[in-house]
Design an enzyme around this catalytic site. Sequence first.
Site, PDB file in Angstrom:
ATOM      1  N   LEU A   1      30.700  49.534  24.511  1.00 22.01           N
ATOM      2  CA  LEU A   1      30.161  50.491  23.534  1.00 22.01           C
ATOM      3  C   LEU A   1      30.104  51.880  24.131  1.00 22.01           C
ATOM      4  CD1 LEU A   1      27.237  48.380  22.083  1.00 22.01           C
ATOM      5  CD2 LEU A   1      29.318  49.038  20.888  1.00 22.01           C
ATOM      6  N   GLY A   2      29.872  51.948  25.423  1.00 23.73           N
ATOM      7  CA  GLY A   2      29.787  53.247  26.056  1.00 23.73           C
ATOM      8  C   GLY A   2      29.389  53.092  27.502  1.00 23.73           C
TER       9      GLY A   2
ATOM     10  N   GLY B   1      26.995  55.093  30.188  1.00 26.48           N
ATOM     11  CA  GLY B   1      26.061  56.194  30.383  1.00 26.48           C
ATOM     12  C   GLY B   1      25.712  56.335  31.845  1.00 26.48           C
ATOM     13  N   GLY B   2      24.671  57.106  32.081  1.00 25.93           N
ATOM     14  CA  GLY B   2      24.267  57.367  33.453  1.00 25.93           C
ATOM     15  C   GLY B   2      23.800  56.132  34.179  1.00 25.93           C
ATOM     16  N   PHE B   3      23.354  55.126  33.456  1.00 25.40           N
ATOM     17  CA  PHE B   3      22.789  53.957  34.123  1.00 25.40           C
ATOM     18  C   PHE B   3      23.738  52.769  34.177  1.00 25.40           C
ATOM     19  CE2 PHE B   3      19.099  56.358  32.707  1.00 25.40           C
ATOM     20  CZ  PHE B   3      18.439  56.494  33.919  1.00 25.40           C
ATOM     21  N   GLY B   4      24.799  52.874  33.430  1.00 27.25           N
ATOM     22  CA  GLY B   4      25.747  51.766  33.482  1.00 27.25           C
ATOM     23  C   GLY B   4      26.466  51.606  32.155  1.00 27.25           C
TER      24      GLY B   4
ATOM     25  N   VAL C   1      27.601  49.755  28.635  1.00 23.75           N
ATOM     26  CA  VAL C   1      26.932  48.998  27.579  1.00 23.75           C
ATOM     27  C   VAL C   1      27.991  48.233  26.784  1.00 23.75           C
ATOM     28  CG1 VAL C   1      25.336  49.102  25.636  1.00 23.75           C
ATOM     29  CG2 VAL C   1      25.254  50.848  27.411  1.00 23.75           C
TER      30      VAL C   1
ATOM     31  N   LYS D   1      23.289  46.073  28.549  1.00 25.55           N
ATOM     32  CA  LYS D   1      23.496  47.179  29.482  1.00 25.55           C
ATOM     33  C   LYS D   1      23.561  46.612  30.890  1.00 25.55           C
ATOM     34  CE  LYS D   1      22.204  51.846  29.817  1.00 25.55           C
ATOM     35  NZ  LYS D   1      22.072  52.695  28.690  1.00 25.55           N
TER      36      LYS D   1
ATOM     37  N   ASP E   1      14.677  61.134  29.839  1.00 26.94           N
ATOM     38  CA  ASP E   1      16.095  61.474  29.628  1.00 26.94           C
ATOM     39  C   ASP E   1      16.412  61.551  28.139  1.00 26.94           C
ATOM     40  OD1 ASP E   1      18.600  62.227  30.378  1.00 26.94           O
ATOM     41  OD2 ASP E   1      19.283  60.216  30.947  1.00 26.94           O
TER      42      ASP E   1
END
Length: 686
Positions: free
Chosen positions: A368-369, A371-374, A376, A391, A487
Amino acid sequence: MSLFQLFPMATILRSLHFLIILYVSNIPLAFAQNENQFIYNGFLQAKLHLDGSAKITSNGLLQLTNTVNISYPQVGHAFFQFPLKFNTTSSGLSPSLSFSTNFVFAVVPQVPNVGGHGMAFTISPSSNFTNVVGNQYLGLFNSSNEGLTSNHILAIELDTALNPEFGDIDKNHVGIDVNSLNSTDSASAMYFSNKEGKNISLGLTSGNPMHLWIDYDEAEKLLSVTLAPKGIPKPNRPLMSKPIDLSQYLLESMYVGFSSATGTLVTSDHYVLGWSFNKSGQAQSLDVSKLPPLPQQRKTKEIPVLMIMVLVIAVILVLITITGAAYIIRRKKYEEIREDWEREYGPHRFIYKNLYKATKGFLDKELLGAGGFGKVYRGILPSSNIQIAVKKVSHDSKQGIKEFVAEIISLGRLRHRNLVQLLGYCRRQGELLLVYDYMPNGSLDKFLYSNEKPNLNWLQRFRILRGVASGLLYLHEDWEQVVLHRDIKASNVLLDAELNGRLGDFGLSRLYDHGTNPQTTHVVGTVGYLAPELTRTRRATTCTDVFAFGAFMLEVACGRRPVEQQGLTEEVILVDWVFECWRKGSILDASDPRLEGNYVVEEMKLVLKLGLLCSQSMPAARPSMRQVTQFLDGNANLPELPNEGGCFGTFKGNEAFDFLLSIPSTSGKGSAASLSSTDSILISGR
Ligand SMILES: *[C@@H]1O[C@H](CO)[C@@H](O)[C@H](O)[C@H]1NC(C)=O
Ligand SMILES: *[C@@H]1O[C@H](CO)[C@@H](O)[C@H](O)[C@H]1NC(C)=O
Ligand SMILES: *[C@@H]1O[C@H](CO)[C@@H](O)[C@H](O)[C@H]1NC(C)=O
Ligand SMILES: *[C@@H]1O[C@H](CO)[C@@H](O)[C@H](O)[C@H]1NC(C)=O
Ligand SMILES: *[C@@H]1O[C@H](CO)[C@@H](O)[C@H](O)[C@H]1NC(C)=O
Ligand SMILES: *[C@@H]1O[C@H](CO)[C@@H](O)[C@H](O)[C@H]1NC(C)=O
Ligand SMILES: *[C@@H]1O[C@H](CO)[C@@H](O)[C@H](O)[C@H]1NC(C)=O
C-alpha cells in the site's frame, strides 16, 4: 577240502577288502554285475558320463547348464556310465521294460520366471550327442533328425519355453516325448495335494527344487509321471498317466540320464540334486534332507535385490532430507518470536503464518505504501475475510520492545472514529508487524498531490480537518494519558470508505524512544511540520503536535506542501507565504487553485488563519487542540493574528539538516535519512 585250498588267502583278503571299501565308502548301490539300480543323494561319487556344459559342482550338485555363457545356446548331458538292458529276452535275468525313477531338480532362470529352454529325463541308445543343438531341441535332436523313428529316444521333458513349432501347450509344462519334441502327451506343471485334495499349480522356473517320479509298468503298458515340490511325499495321483508300449521304441541296450539346453539371452541354471533309479522294482524315494543345497544367493538375483534395497534406502533418505528441509524452511518462513510476557496480549497477538497468507507472502502487489517506519501491505485474514493493513516495522534491539509492545497494545484500546484502529501485532527476528484496520481510500496526500485520485471538494476537506482535529484532541486530552502523535502530516491521515479522515501511525515514534540509549532523546517528525523549539528542547509536546496540525491545515487548504522546493536552492515556506497573503489583505489568494473558488469563504478564512495561529514560533501562543476544535466547530471566535512575520517559524529543511550534522547520531536512522519534505526523520542527540 577246505575253502582255503580252493582260493589262495590273498585272493580272499582282496575280496574282503573290496567288500569293506564298498560298504564303508557307501557308494550307492552300483553293482558291477547288475548295475540296474542306484540312488544318488548328491552326485559327488556318481558314475556319470558328462558332456557339454554339464558339471558336478563342489557340493555335489549336477549342473547341466549355467547362466554364465549367454552368447551361445548351451547343451549339457549327464548319463549313467553304463547302458542298461531294456528291450531284450535273450538273457535269463528276465529283463523288462519296466523301470522306476525319481529325481529332484531345480530350474533357476537368469531373469526371474523367464526360462530357457528346459531339461529332460532321457532314455537313449547312445550317450554320444555330438550333433545335437540347443534351444528348443533341448540337446536331444537336431533339425534333421527331430521326429525320426530311428532315434529310439524316450524323454520326459520339463519345458520352460513355449514353442508353437512343437505344439507346446505353455511355457511351464511336463511332456512325454517319443523320438520327437512334439510331445505325445503333456500337462501344465502342477501337483495333486494329498492333504488338500486338489491340484496345485507349480512354476518350473520358480527356482525352487521339485521332485519328479517316472514309472513304467510293462504289464500294464502304462507310463506315469508325477510332480511335486521337494519335501512333499509322492502324490497319490500322477500328473500324467499315458498308455504306451515302449517295446516299439526302446532297444536292448539303453542309456539313462538327463539332457538340457539353453537359448541365447534366455538362460537358466538347470540342476539335478539327487537321482534314484531302479530297473528291478520301485525306486527308493530320495532322502531330501541329504540333498546338496542350491547356491543360496545367486549373483543375478543378489544384484537387483541389493540395488533395490540401496535404491529404496536412497529414496527414503532423499525423502527424509526433503521433508526435513521443507520443515525447516517452513519453520524458518513462519518463525516468530514469542516470549512469556506476551501471554497477556494473547488476543492481540497475530500468528505470522496468517499474516503471511493474508498478504500473499508480503507480495509487492499488495504493497500500500512505504513510510518512515516501514512498508504497509494490504491483506485479507484467511479465517474471517476481514481486510487489514499490515505495517512491517524493522527493529533491531530486543531491549525496550516489551515496553513498546505494552504501549502499542494500550494504544490499541484507543477507540475514536478519527483514529486508525490498531488490531494487534506480531513479532519476528528483527521485525515487528502491526495490524491495522484497512483504509480503502488510502492516505490524504494522494488526493492532494497526485492525479490518480479525484480532487477533494471543500466540504470534504473541511470535514477531514475537523475529524482529524477531534482525533488529535482525543489523543491529547480525552484518554487516560496524554498521547502525542509526533508525526501529523497529510500522508499519515488515512481516508475510510466514507472519506472520513483518520490519524494513523500514532505512538509509533515511541519505538525509537525505547530500546536505545536512555540518555539520548529523539525528535521524530517530518520537515515542515517540526516546531522550531524542537531545535533546542528536542522534546515533543502537545504544542509541537499543534504546530504540525497547523501546517497540516494550511496544506489542506492551500493544496501545497509546508516546504516546497523552488528551483535548486530556494524554498517556499507555506506559513510565510500565507502570512504574506494575509498581511496584504488577500488571504484567500492562498486557497488551493484546484478548488476554483468553490468554498465557503468564512470557513476557508478560518482554516487559513487558524493554521497561522498554530504555526506561531512561541509554543505558548499556539491554541490547544480543544480550542482548535472549538474554533473549527464555530463554538469560539478566533483571536486576532499577531502582525509581525517573525512570529511564525518552521523547522526548515536546511536547518534540520544542519541540526542533524551538528549532533552525533546514535541510532543512525536520522543521519541516513534524505531530507525530502515528505519523509519522517529521526533526529537523535545527547
Ligand atoms: C560359451 O559357449 C561356447 C559354445 O559352447 C564356447 O565356444 C565358449 O567358449 C563358451 N564361453 C565361455 C566363457 O564359457
Ligand atoms: C560321437 O559320434 C561322432 C560321430 O557322430 C564321432 O565322431 C565321435 O568320435 C563320437 N564320440 C565318442 C566319444 O564316441
Ligand atoms: C543331425 O544328427 C545326425 C546324427 O544324429 C547327423 O547325422 C546329422 O548330420 C545331423 N544334422 C545336422 C543338420 O546337424
Ligand atoms: C504333433 O504331432 C501330432 C501327431 O502326433 C500332429 O497331429 C501335430 O500336427 C504335430 N504338431 C506339430 C506342431 O508338429
Ligand atoms: C488334476 O489334474 C489332472 C491331470 O492334470 C486331472 O486329470 C484331474 O482331473 C485334476 N484334478 C482336479 C481335482 O482338478
Ligand atoms: C523290442 O523287442 C521285441 C521282442 O523281442 C521286438 O519285437 C521289437 O522289435 C523290439 N523293439 C525295437 C524297437 O527294437
Ligand atoms: C530296487 O527295487 C528292489 C525291489 O523292490 C529293492 O529291493 C531295491 O532296494 C531297489 N533299489 C533302489 C536303488 O531303489
